[in-house]
Design a protein around this motif. Structure first.
Motif, short mmCIF file in Angstrom:
data_model
loop_
_atom_site.label_atom_id
_atom_site.label_comp_id
_atom_site.label_asym_id
_atom_site.label_seq_id
_atom_site.Cartn_x
_atom_site.Cartn_y
_atom_site.Cartn_z
N MET A 206 0.82 -1.20 0.00
CA MET A 206 0.00 0.00 0.00
C MET A 206 0.86 1.26 0.00
O MET A 206 0.58 2.22 -0.73
CB MET A 206 -0.94 0.00 1.22
N VAL A 207 1.93 1.24 0.79
CA VAL A 207 2.85 2.38 0.83
C VAL A 207 3.49 2.58 -0.54
O VAL A 207 3.61 3.71 -1.03
CB VAL A 207 3.93 2.17 1.91
N CYS A 208 3.91 1.48 -1.17
CA CYS A 208 4.53 1.57 -2.50
C CYS A 208 3.57 2.17 -3.52
O CYS A 208 3.95 2.99 -4.36
CB CYS A 208 4.98 0.19 -2.96
N ALA A 209 2.30 1.74 -3.47
CA ALA A 209 1.30 2.26 -4.41
C ALA A 209 1.04 3.74 -4.18
O ALA A 209 0.93 4.51 -5.14
CB ALA A 209 0.01 1.46 -4.28
N LEU A 210 0.98 4.14 -2.92
CA LEU A 210 0.68 5.54 -2.60
C LEU A 210 1.85 6.46 -2.90
O LEU A 210 1.66 7.65 -3.19
CB LEU A 210 0.29 5.66 -1.12
N THR A 211 3.08 5.94 -2.85
CA THR A 211 4.27 6.76 -3.07
C THR A 211 4.93 6.51 -4.42
O THR A 211 6.05 6.98 -4.66
CB THR A 211 5.30 6.51 -1.94
N ASP A 212 4.25 5.77 -5.30
CA ASP A 212 4.74 5.51 -6.65
C ASP A 212 6.12 4.84 -6.62
O ASP A 212 7.06 5.28 -7.27
CB ASP A 212 4.80 6.82 -7.45
N GLN A 213 6.23 3.75 -5.86
CA GLN A 213 7.48 3.00 -5.78
C GLN A 213 7.27 1.55 -6.22
O GLN A 213 7.80 0.63 -5.60
CB GLN A 213 8.04 3.05 -4.36
N LEU A 214 6.50 1.34 -7.28
CA LEU A 214 6.20 -0.01 -7.75
C LEU A 214 7.11 -0.46 -8.90
O LEU A 214 6.88 -1.50 -9.51
CB LEU A 214 4.74 -0.09 -8.20
N ARG A 215 8.15 0.33 -9.20
CA ARG A 215 9.04 -0.02 -10.31
C ARG A 215 9.93 -1.21 -9.92
O ARG A 215 10.57 -1.22 -8.88
CB ARG A 215 9.92 1.19 -10.63
N PHE A 216 9.97 -2.23 -10.80
CA PHE A 216 10.85 -3.38 -10.59
C PHE A 216 11.50 -3.74 -11.91
O PHE A 216 10.83 -4.20 -12.83
CB PHE A 216 10.06 -4.58 -10.04
N LYS A 217 12.80 -3.54 -12.00
CA LYS A 217 13.57 -3.89 -13.20
C LYS A 217 14.27 -5.22 -12.92
O LYS A 217 15.14 -5.30 -12.05
CB LYS A 217 14.60 -2.80 -13.50
N PRO A 218 13.88 -6.29 -13.63
CA PRO A 218 14.37 -7.63 -13.29
C PRO A 218 15.82 -7.90 -13.70
O PRO A 218 16.11 -8.78 -14.52
CB PRO A 218 13.41 -8.55 -14.06
N THR A 219 16.74 -7.15 -13.12
CA THR A 219 18.17 -7.38 -13.35
C THR A 219 18.66 -8.50 -12.44
O THR A 219 17.98 -8.88 -11.47
CB THR A 219 18.96 -6.10 -13.05
#
Length: 309
Positions: A206-219
């Motif tokens: 929920m925190v990630c969604a609210l703060t726009d931190q859902l980016r995941f680059k599969p390195t």
């Protein structure tokens, strides 16, 4: 009657292994930060580990303890767990892994303070109170003497990140107090861990969604880091930690826990090339000495008695 034991060889050996794993986790979060936000990494690892724990509970036929009322303290520890790692994830955006591991692992100090208030068996001795004073002196020294001038803005960011790490330690200490002084103290280890992981996953996502931190680059570093965080940190090491909490006195646990910050600093310097300030080194040494006096009181008192003979 409290049947929890003082530290023995098994507990000491387990703590050394846990210290190495926990000392590495902030370094992994920091190393993968460009590919996945630390808070998202923490949320995903909690979700994966919660699924693994749920499967283990089904296999062992461990219930959720709803009828026993375990869900009430379970909600509290789930919230505190999420709060701790939200503070850690945000703090790592502003400070180094070396700094974070020192401040986060002041948690035994806050746990000891809370437990001596809640449980008679965990009352602190004068030498332990001295250790708490030394540890807090180390915190003050670590916060003091930041660079000024051109680097003032960076110093301010690092100070903010360090403070979040300290708040995270308070949340971790509070979690220990709730576990030890509630129905969860006698609940299956998997049950306590599941409440924490599920609460952490839900709230951190929920925190990630609210703060726009859902980016995941599969390195490779992001995927490998997630596997390490989920399997070793959130699943295996947390199961071992809660087993220790159920069988040993919490304020004595971590006789060797001062090695966690040492491993964290070592890994941060060697693997990430993080610099170390003089005041931080001095403060860290004071914090470690304080933690050793609090957590290693039994061993130290026995050693002093042998010397006095």
């Amino acid at each position: 009657m409290d049947t929890r034991k003082n530290i023995d060889g098994l507990a000491g050996g387990l703590m050394v292994g846990l210290c190495m794993i926990w000392g590495m986790q902030q370094v992994v979060l920091k190393a993968a930060a460009e590919d996945v936000a630390p808070v998202l990494m923490l949320a995903l690892r909690s979700g994966i580990a919660a699924l693994l724990v749920a499967l283990l509970m089904l296999w062992r036929r461990d219930g959720l303890g709803v009828r026993a009322g375990n869900w009430r303290p379970g909600l509290v520890v789930g919230f505190l767990f999420a709060l701790e790692f939200m503070l850690v994830g945000e703090g790592l955006r502003h400070t180094s892994a070396s700094h974070m591991v020192i401040f986060l692992y002041t948690a035994p100090i806050f746990a000891a303070l809370g437990l001596q208030w809640r449980l008679p068996a965990e009352r602190l001795k004068p030498l332990q109170w001295l250790g708490i004073g030394i540890a807090f002196m180390g915190i003050v020294v670590s916060f003091a003497g930041r660079s000024g001038g051109v680097e003032a803005a960076d110093a301010g960011r690092q100070l903010y990140g360090d403070f979040l790490g300290l708040l995270g330690a308070m949340a971790w200490g509070a979690t220990t107090v709730v576990v030890r002084s509630s129905r969860l103290s006698n609940a299956p280890v998997t049950q306590t861990l599941f409440y924490q992981l599920l609460g952490g996953f839900v709230l951190l996502i929920m925190v990630c969604a609210l703060t726009d931190q859902l980016r995941f680059k599969p390195t490779p570093i992001a995927v490998g880091g997630l596997i390490f965080q989920a399997l070793l940190v959130s699943f295996a090491s947390f199961l071992a930690w809660f087993w220790l909490l159920r069988n040993y006195l919490a304020s004595r646990l971590g006789v060797l826990s001062f090695m966690t910050p040492m491993f964290g600093i070592l890994f941060g310097v060697v693997l990430l090339g993080e610099p170390l300030e003089t005041n931080f080194i001095l403060g860290a040494l004071l914090v470690l000495c304080g933690i050793l006096l609090v957590s290693g009181y039994e061993w130290l008192s026995q050693w002093l008695k042998r010397r006095a003979r």
